[in-house]
Scaffold this motif. Structure first.
Motif, mmCIF file in Angstrom:
data_model
loop_
_atom_site.group_PDB
_atom_site.id
_atom_site.type_symbol
_atom_site.label_atom_id
_atom_site.label_comp_id
_atom_site.label_asym_id
_atom_site.label_seq_id
_atom_site.Cartn_x
_atom_site.Cartn_y
_atom_site.Cartn_z
ATOM 1 N N UNK A 158 0.831 -1.221 0.000
ATOM 2 C CA UNK A 158 0.000 0.000 0.000
ATOM 3 C C UNK A 158 0.863 1.268 0.000
ATOM 4 N N UNK A 159 2.053 1.191 0.526
ATOM 5 C CA UNK A 159 2.956 2.362 0.413
ATOM 6 C C UNK A 159 3.261 2.574 -1.068
ATOM 7 N N UNK A 160 3.569 1.475 -1.754
ATOM 8 C CA UNK A 160 3.878 1.586 -3.197
ATOM 9 C C UNK A 160 2.668 2.150 -3.951
ATOM 10 N N UNK A 161 1.467 1.796 -3.487
ATOM 11 C CA UNK A 161 0.254 2.275 -4.174
ATOM 12 C C UNK A 161 -0.033 3.738 -3.855
ATOM 13 N N UNK A 162 0.615 4.286 -2.827
ATOM 14 C CA UNK A 162 0.463 5.724 -2.562
ATOM 15 C C UNK A 162 -0.154 6.090 -1.218
ATOM 16 N N UNK A 163 -0.383 5.123 -0.314
ATOM 17 C CA UNK A 163 -0.946 5.470 1.000
ATOM 18 C C UNK A 163 0.052 6.345 1.763
ATOM 19 N N UNK A 164 -0.498 7.350 2.454
ATOM 20 C CA UNK A 164 0.384 8.289 3.169
ATOM 21 C C UNK A 164 0.425 8.011 4.678
ATOM 22 N N UNK A 165 -0.649 7.395 5.179
ATOM 23 C CA UNK A 165 -0.685 7.051 6.608
ATOM 24 C C UNK A 165 -1.021 5.571 6.722
ATOM 25 N N UNK A 166 -0.253 4.861 7.550
ATOM 26 C CA UNK A 166 -0.512 3.429 7.752
ATOM 27 C C UNK A 166 -0.965 3.227 9.189
ATOM 28 N N UNK A 167 -2.176 2.686 9.324
ATOM 29 C CA UNK A 167 -2.734 2.523 10.665
ATOM 30 C C UNK A 167 -2.682 1.057 11.086
ATOM 31 N N UNK A 168 -2.218 0.847 12.325
ATOM 32 C CA UNK A 168 -2.084 -0.512 12.861
ATOM 33 C C UNK A 168 -3.099 -0.650 14.004
ATOM 34 N N UNK A 169 -4.261 -1.254 13.733
ATOM 35 C CA UNK A 169 -5.288 -1.312 14.775
ATOM 36 C C UNK A 169 -5.231 -2.569 15.639
ATOM 37 N N UNK A 170 -5.506 -2.370 16.922
ATOM 38 C CA UNK A 170 -5.805 -3.500 17.798
ATOM 39 C C UNK A 170 -7.337 -3.512 17.877
ATOM 40 N N UNK A 191 9.252 -2.774 7.193
ATOM 41 C CA UNK A 191 8.535 -2.354 5.974
ATOM 42 C C UNK A 191 9.425 -1.384 5.181
ATOM 43 N N UNK A 192 9.701 -1.689 3.912
ATOM 44 C CA UNK A 192 10.527 -0.791 3.105
ATOM 45 C C UNK A 192 9.883 0.594 2.999
ATOM 46 N N UNK A 193 10.699 1.612 3.015
ATOM 47 C CA UNK A 193 10.245 3.008 2.910
ATOM 48 C C UNK A 193 9.300 3.428 4.037
ATOM 49 N N UNK A 194 9.442 2.798 5.184
ATOM 50 C CA UNK A 194 8.534 3.133 6.293
ATOM 51 C C UNK A 194 8.725 4.577 6.751
ATOM 52 N N UNK A 195 9.880 5.158 6.447
ATOM 53 C CA UNK A 195 10.114 6.555 6.856
ATOM 54 C C UNK A 195 9.396 7.557 5.934
ATOM 55 N N UNK A 196 8.771 7.059 4.881
ATOM 56 C CA UNK A 196 8.084 7.967 3.936
ATOM 57 C C UNK A 196 6.609 8.165 4.322
ATOM 58 N N UNK A 197 6.172 7.427 5.350
ATOM 59 C CA UNK A 197 4.749 7.511 5.723
ATOM 60 C C UNK A 197 4.627 7.830 7.221
ATOM 61 N N UNK A 198 3.399 8.200 7.604
ATOM 62 C CA UNK A 198 3.115 8.393 9.031
ATOM 63 C C UNK A 198 2.539 7.080 9.549
ATOM 64 N N UNK A 199 3.080 6.598 10.660
ATOM 65 C CA UNK A 199 2.541 5.385 11.280
ATOM 66 C C UNK A 199 1.531 5.795 12.341
ATOM 67 N N UNK A 200 0.462 5.017 12.414
ATOM 68 C CA UNK A 200 -0.656 5.363 13.284
ATOM 69 C C UNK A 200 -1.090 4.123 14.066
ATOM 70 N N UNK A 201 -1.775 4.328 15.181
ATOM 71 C CA UNK A 201 -2.377 3.188 15.872
ATOM 72 C C UNK A 201 -3.811 3.518 16.283
ATOM 73 N N UNK A 202 -4.595 2.452 16.488
ATOM 74 C CA UNK A 202 -6.029 2.579 16.780
ATOM 75 C C UNK A 202 -6.337 1.418 17.723
ATOM 76 N N UNK A 203 -6.451 1.702 19.022
ATOM 77 C CA UNK A 203 -6.563 0.594 19.987
ATOM 78 C C UNK A 203 -7.917 0.576 20.684
ATOM 79 N N UNK A 204 -8.462 -0.625 20.789
ATOM 80 C CA UNK A 204 -9.720 -0.790 21.527
ATOM 81 C C UNK A 204 -9.434 -1.213 22.961
#
Ligand code: KIV
Ligand code: ZN
Length: 511
Positions: A158-170, A191-204
């Motif tokens: 998805x980074x290659x496809x152009x996503x700018x924020x990657x969210x990792x939900x629990x 994850x390759x190029x992980x520094x090119x995106x914002x990493x996010x989390x979403x926890x329940x």
């Protein structure tokens, strides 16, 4: 240099997935404007494809909010992404948040898709979303139970496809802080190029660890946290915005991060969300609970008087306690009331509606010495004023209780414009009132929750009653406020019945 922590608020989307918390468009706009004032970076305004009403809510929020990015959720399906894209079009800054589940259990049993199909669909969804905005976020639902190697593949694609924020939900609130932090760290490393995106989390919060897990993620590189006011959300809720923000601010020595949040708006926002959704805040809730800054024991009180920091790590005024001290009264005029409503982001569609609010204000001021912002919020939350053409409407009522005698109530109400009256006995005046209403309506609903909270302090305060009703799998919360709690109860019951009467069907994003 201090880095920024992006606050992504999902009260209007995940928060709205709490049973009975569905909101009308105008109520969503009021909350969204308050979130903007609070300084939230991104407002997830809803799931546009759920129903025409949800689409309209996202579109209206996108139109009225200019100081925050407005986002719509979309499943990784072409129609969902299109609806999200159309709904955020009026936004000055709009985001599409698309997601698909990546855990074996969800892929096999819910999606019935192979891992390769899931990757292919995730990539397509990100590409569809880019036709509407550059700001595309991708979430790997149930990342907590997903295979690490597979997650790396999905995020890489998805980074290659152009996503700018990657969210990792629990998604199911299963993780614990040390493991969640480690998972985030590994993802960012692998994850390759992980520094090119914002990493996010979403926890329940199923294990009560949503905030702790979110903060562990922040300590391991996440720079966006998804959270809700008062921790509202699906099941046990999401990470609470106020706890995340105040942790990062109070322990700056640990996080060295800044948010854009105006913390003095936290308590007013919490009160607004609670009064609109019908979810009371528990008194011992951190930051926004009534006891959060109250010192009960003599030793604590003595310490705080001598030196505040002995027992307080934050100042009550910094999170907005006492922010609403300005009061109106019997002698306040139309202009003063108009200004207070404007400060609370409450607008009236017509002068007629404002006049109705003014009459109700005067009526309340006759019974209550001082009128605070919370009273005004409750006054306009009252559907009797907001929805002129409600199906069930309370005309008059009376209730009598006396020791040794069974309480009785009489209710006069209109149903579709036709007036009816009924008397009933009950275990108490509230029970008798509900029974009298049911004699007229015969709704077949089940009462799931009844709660009373005082809106402000003092025995002349308005009681705010929440009633949760369910029927055929649908759940609604009704609210009513009045200085007489039996009247407030009747209003809340009818408010819930009105919601059941008019509610449209909507899709749930995760089903
Ligand atoms: O809990 C969850 O996984 C979600 C996603 C849609 C982000 O709410
Ligand atoms: Zn969620």
């Amino acid at each position: 240099m201090t880095e920024k922590l992006i606050i992504f608020d999902t009260t209007l989307r995940d928060g709205e997935q709490s049973p009975g918390a569905a909101m009308t468009v105008d109520k969503k706009i009021r909350i969204a404007r308050q979130l903007e004032k609070l300084g939230v970076d991104i407002i997830e305004a809803g799931f546009a494809a759920a129903s025409p009403g949800d689409f309209e809510a996202v579109r209206s929020v996108a139109e009225s909010v200019k100081g925050s990015t407005v986002c719509s959720l979309a499943r990784a399906m072409e129609n969902d992404v299109r609806r999200a894209g159309e709904a955020i079009r009026p936004a000055s800054s709009g985001r599409i948040h698309t997601f698909i589940a990546t855990s074996p259990i969800h892929m096999q049993h819910k999606l019935r898709m192979t891992p390769d199909q899931v990757i292919e669909r995730a990539v397509s969804a990100v590409k569809w979303a880019q036709q509407y905005t550059d700001d595309v976020e991708f979430s790997a639902e149930d990342a907590v139970r997903s295979d690490m190697d597979f997650l790396v593949r999905v995020f890489d694609a998805v980074i290659k496809a152009g996503a700018k924020t990657l969210n990792v939900p629990d998604t199911v609130g299963y993780s614990i802080p040390a493991l969640w932090g480690e998972r985030i760290k590994q993802l960012i490393e692998r994850v390759p190029n992980s520094d090119k995106v914002i990493w996010s989390t979403h926890c329940h919060n199923d294990l009560g660890l949503a905030v702790a897990n979110s903060l562990a993620a922040v300590m391991n590189g996440v720079r966006q946290v998804e959270c809700t006011i008062n921790g509202l959300g699906e099941r046990a809720g999401n990470a609470s915005l106020e706890e995340i923000v105040m942790s990062v601010r109070t322990r700056r020595d640990v996080f060295n991060l800044e948010t854009r949040i105006d913390t003095r708006q936290i308590v007013p926002t919490s009160k607004l969300v609670s009064s609109i959704t019908g979810y009371p805040v528990q008194p011992n809730k951190a930051i926004v609970g009534a006891n959060a800054f109250a010192h009960e024991s003599g030793i604590h009180q003595d310490g705080v008087i001598k030196h505040r920091e002995t027992y307080e790590i934050m100042r009550a005024e910094d999170v907005g306690w006492n922010a609403n001290k300005l009061s109106l009264g019997k002698l306040s005029g139309r202009n003063a009331l108009r200004q207070r409503f404007a400060a609370l982001n409450i607008e009236f569609a017509s002068e007629e509606l404002f006049n109705a609010a003014f009459d109700r204000f005067k009526e309340l001021a006759d019974r209550k010495h001082e009128i605070f912002d919370e009273d005004l919020q409750a006054l306009v939350s009252d559907e009797a004023m907001a929805q002129v053409s409600e199906y069930y409407h309370l005309v008059a009522m009376g209730a009598h209780s006396e020791t040794g005698v069974l309480p009785v109530a009489r209710v006069v109400m209109s149903m579709d414009g036709v007036e009816h009256q009924a008397d009933a006995q009950g275990g108490g005046p509230v029970d008798a009132t509900f029974k009298a209403i049911e004699k007229i309506v015969r709704s077949g609903t089940k009462l799931q929750l009844y709660s009373v909270n005082n809106i402000t302090s003092g025995t002349d305060a308005q009681g705010e009653v929440t009633v949760r009703l369910s029927k055929d799998g649908r759940i609604v919360n009704g609210q009513g406020a009045d200085t007489d709690i039996v009247v407030a109860s009747a209003k809340a019951y009818l408010n819930a019945l009105n919601k059941l009467h008019g509610k449209q069907e909507r899709a749930h994003p995760q089903v």
